[in-house]
Design a protein around this motif. Structure first.
Motif, mmCIF file in Angstrom:
data_model
loop_
_atom_site.group_PDB
_atom_site.id
_atom_site.type_symbol
_atom_site.label_atom_id
_atom_site.label_comp_id
_atom_site.label_asym_id
_atom_site.label_seq_id
_atom_site.Cartn_x
_atom_site.Cartn_y
_atom_site.Cartn_z
ATOM 1 N N GLN A 142 0.937 -1.357 -0.237
ATOM 2 C CA GLN A 142 -0.115 -0.032 -0.015
ATOM 3 C C GLN A 142 0.973 1.168 -0.055
ATOM 4 O O GLN A 142 0.337 2.328 -0.535
ATOM 5 C CB GLN A 142 -0.810 0.062 1.244
ATOM 6 N N LYS A 143 2.073 1.232 0.646
ATOM 7 C CA LYS A 143 2.813 2.388 1.082
ATOM 8 C C LYS A 143 3.911 2.386 -0.019
ATOM 9 O O LYS A 143 4.765 1.367 -0.147
ATOM 10 C CB LYS A 143 3.318 2.479 2.385
ATOM 11 N N TRP A 144 3.979 3.462 -0.742
ATOM 12 C CA TRP A 144 4.921 3.752 -1.713
ATOM 13 C C TRP A 144 5.943 4.859 -1.572
ATOM 14 O O TRP A 144 5.458 5.681 -0.861
ATOM 15 C CB TRP A 144 4.463 3.720 -3.439
ATOM 16 N N PRO A 145 7.151 5.182 -2.089
ATOM 17 C CA PRO A 145 7.802 4.056 -2.678
ATOM 18 C C PRO A 145 8.542 3.030 -1.751
ATOM 19 O O PRO A 145 8.445 3.068 -0.311
ATOM 20 C CB PRO A 145 9.008 4.967 -3.309
ATOM 21 N N ILE A 146 9.099 1.858 -2.558
ATOM 22 C CA ILE A 146 9.712 0.876 -2.127
ATOM 23 C C ILE A 146 11.035 0.967 -2.856
ATOM 24 O O ILE A 146 11.153 1.056 -3.977
ATOM 25 C CB ILE A 146 9.117 -0.499 -1.726
ATOM 26 N N CYS A 162 11.168 2.152 -6.518
ATOM 27 C CA CYS A 162 10.026 1.936 -7.118
ATOM 28 C C CYS A 162 8.912 2.804 -6.645
ATOM 29 O O CYS A 162 8.412 2.737 -5.308
ATOM 30 C CB CYS A 162 9.583 0.491 -6.962
ATOM 31 N N GLU A 163 8.275 3.788 -7.461
ATOM 32 C CA GLU A 163 7.412 4.606 -6.957
ATOM 33 C C GLU A 163 6.025 4.114 -6.927
ATOM 34 O O GLU A 163 4.894 4.448 -6.247
ATOM 35 C CB GLU A 163 7.232 5.742 -7.826
ATOM 36 N N ASN A 164 5.819 2.959 -7.733
ATOM 37 C CA ASN A 164 4.431 2.339 -7.544
ATOM 38 C C ASN A 164 4.491 0.605 -8.002
ATOM 39 O O ASN A 164 5.599 0.156 -8.366
ATOM 40 C CB ASN A 164 3.406 3.048 -8.631
ATOM 41 N N LYS A 165 3.444 0.134 -8.316
ATOM 42 C CA LYS A 165 3.423 -1.258 -8.533
ATOM 43 C C LYS A 165 4.178 -1.623 -9.729
ATOM 44 O O LYS A 165 4.994 -2.757 -9.733
ATOM 45 C CB LYS A 165 1.746 -1.934 -8.550
ATOM 46 N N SER A 166 3.696 -0.883 -10.936
ATOM 47 C CA SER A 166 4.409 -1.206 -11.989
ATOM 48 C C SER A 166 5.898 -1.100 -12.304
ATOM 49 O O SER A 166 6.403 -2.047 -12.632
ATOM 50 C CB SER A 166 3.449 -0.467 -13.047
ATOM 51 N N ASP A 167 6.457 0.157 -11.362
ATOM 52 C CA ASP A 167 7.940 -0.048 -11.125
ATOM 53 C C ASP A 167 8.640 -1.169 -10.687
ATOM 54 O O ASP A 167 9.407 -1.539 -10.951
ATOM 55 C CB ASP A 167 8.202 1.221 -10.370
ATOM 56 N N ALA A 168 7.922 -1.640 -9.754
ATOM 57 C CA ALA A 168 8.234 -2.661 -8.842
ATOM 58 C C ALA A 168 8.355 -3.986 -9.631
ATOM 59 O O ALA A 168 9.078 -4.819 -9.451
ATOM 60 C CB ALA A 168 7.494 -2.971 -7.559
ATOM 61 N N LEU A 169 7.294 -4.119 -10.566
ATOM 62 C CA LEU A 169 7.182 -5.351 -11.157
ATOM 63 C C LEU A 169 8.135 -5.358 -12.308
ATOM 64 O O LEU A 169 8.897 -6.485 -12.614
ATOM 65 C CB LEU A 169 5.651 -5.592 -11.853
ATOM 66 N N GLU A 170 8.350 -4.189 -12.777
ATOM 67 C CA GLU A 170 9.622 -4.275 -13.873
ATOM 68 C C GLU A 170 10.891 -4.264 -13.292
ATOM 69 O O GLU A 170 11.794 -4.969 -13.855
ATOM 70 C CB GLU A 170 9.521 -2.588 -14.384
ATOM 71 N N ALA A 171 11.077 -3.764 -12.051
ATOM 72 C CA ALA A 171 12.456 -3.859 -11.281
ATOM 73 C C ALA A 171 12.473 -5.588 -10.935
ATOM 74 O O ALA A 171 13.510 -6.088 -11.105
ATOM 75 C CB ALA A 171 12.225 -3.187 -10.069
#
Ligand code: AMP
Ligand code: GLY
Length: 431
Positions: A142-146, A162-171
């Motif tokens: 729920q809490k970004w960034p991570i 990662c600022e959001n879910k899609s950044d994190a999945l890409e990473a």
């Protein structure tokens, strides 16, 4: 004290700065540098050893009666060069592989910090077989960034904010599938994001006690105003006004000394340089990472500021008698501006002729990093970070102005440098 025949491992700007300081020491009889660069060639003898072949290094050490080996970069430390040489009776400045895991494995570093209450961001680590859980973790977050990190050494490419879910999945996809990251990603660490300004604190340890050397601020991003991709470091200055004397003393008590004590307690005493990368958060300083060696380009401002003989410090750390020496630092400020090749930190072209490198003066020096000497004797570019221009001044402002004035004579096609090195320090001083 016995005169030393020294082998210095490495070939960047950090090693040129080390070579200059080592040769100034009355304790140094002879210096070899492997591989070195055209700058270090003026300080000693450059030797092209195969640094992956520890037996070849040992043969050379025996042939040349070397008494102390100084290891500049992290890779040979993490790979166990110290252990190998020490097992053959050679004195080494630099931690063993088990101790260098503080840099070589982010999950190991986090475990130590958690176990010994050393302030850092909250985290979870995941083994390769549990990567599906990382995806679940990201989906639920729920809490970004991570921050997603490869566990192992990744030449600065293994950290993703990662600022959001899609950044994190890409990473996650990069960590899993990028061939240059797969070796480092046997484990993945996910960390809370820390907000604040970063500062690098350098200490030296003999495995039992530690002493603070200096604090400096790096400039990791390629672009002015800390924009664009991360690099090895585009400039440094110190001492950073972000940490006054009491701030530095606090970090010594909260981070440096507890880390050295923790490693001793774990049965893996830490000898050499301990470099703590810290985030100055509103909750106080927290460790971003440990490194097991001098920073590059921070080393280029630390060594000129160091008034104590560096070889004396290295011998005391290697031999376990650091309590017998006191460390003294100049009161001036030092600024280092990195001159890079266009395209860095991406693909670059090598072989461009460099002209106008000024001679060293009392208050300015040029350290070589990615340079080489061509067949016709020209100094040419040979890497992303090419030269480091360092200057000293009574004030931070003067050291910055002097560094930018000295670099004006240097030219090569595609030369790039940041024009705002030290600006954060100046802004803080004028607050
Ligand atoms: P590292 O290799 O762990 O030092 O990470 C490289 C850079 O990423 C650091 O210098 C920070 O700028 C940034 N970074 C790493 N971890 C964090 C974090 N938990 N919060 C904020 N920034 C981070
Ligand atoms: N200047 C950053 C590093 O040496 O890792």
């Amino acid at each position: 004290m016995e005169h030393q025949r020294i082998l210095l491992i490495g070939g960047g700007g950090r090693e040129h700065a080390l070579a200059v300081s080592i040769t100034k020491s009355p304790l140094c009889d002879k210096l070899f540098i492997s591989p070195g660069n055209p700058g270090t060639a003026a300080c000693g003898e450059n030797i092209p050893l195969n640094l992956r072949d520890f037996d070849e290094i040992l043969d050379f050490i025996r042939q040349k009666d070397i008494t102390l080996c100084v290891i500049g970069p992290e890779k040979p430390l993490v790979d166990g060069l110290t252990d190998f040489l020490e097992s053959h009776g050679i004195s080494v400045f630099g931690p063993t592989a088990a101790a260098a895991k503080l840099e070589g494995s982010k999950s190991f570093a986090k475990e130590i910090m958690q176990k010994y209450d050393i302030p850092t961001a909250g985290y979870q680590s995941f083994e390769k077989q549990d990567w599906h859980l990382v995806q679940k973790y990201i989906e639920k977050k729920q809490k970004w960034p991570i921050v997603l990190k490869a566990d192992g050494l990744a030449a600065g490419k293994g950290v993703f904010i990662c600022e959001n879910k899609s950044d994190a999945l890409e990473a996650l996809d990069s960590l899993q599938n990028d061939p240059s990251l797969s070796a480092a990603s046997a484990k993945i660490v996910i960390e809370e994001f820390m907000e604040g300004e970063e500062v690098s604190v350098f200490a030296v340890s003999d495995g039992k006690i530690s002493k603070i050397l200096f604090q400096a601020q790096d400039h990791k991003r390629i672009g002015e105003g800390d924009t664009g991709p991360n690099t090895g470091g585009m400039g440094a200055y110190g001492p950073a006004p972000l940490l006054d004397e009491s701030g530095l003393a606090h970090i010594d008590e909260a981070v440096i000394k507890p880390t050295i004590r923790a490693m001793a307690k774990e049965g893996i005493p830490y000898k050499g340089i301990l470099y703590a990368g810290l985030m100055m958060t509103t909750e106080g300083p927290k460790v971003v990472e440990y490194n097991c060696r001098f920073g590059d380009p921070e080393c280029q401002v630390i060594l000129p500021a160091l008034k104590t003989d560096i070889v004396e410090i290295m011998l005391a750390a290697a031999n376990g008698n650091l309590d017998e020496i006191s460390i003294s630092i100049a009161k001036e400020y030092y600024t280092c501006v990195v001159l890079a090749s266009e395209g860095y930190p991406g693909a670059i072209e090598k072989g461009r002729v460099i002209t106008g490198i000024p001679d060293t003066t009392d208050d300015s020096f040029v350290f070589h990093a990615g340079t080489s000497q061509s067949e016709n004797g020209n100094i040419v570019t040979n890497g992303g970070r090419v030269l480091n221009v360092v200057a000293k001044g009574d004030t931070l402002k003067k050291s910055i102005e002097q560094a930018y004035s000295v670099l004006k004579s240097i030219q090569f096609d595609g030369m790039y440098y940041r024009r705002d090195i030290g600006k954060k320090g100046l802004d803080r001083l004028s607050e």
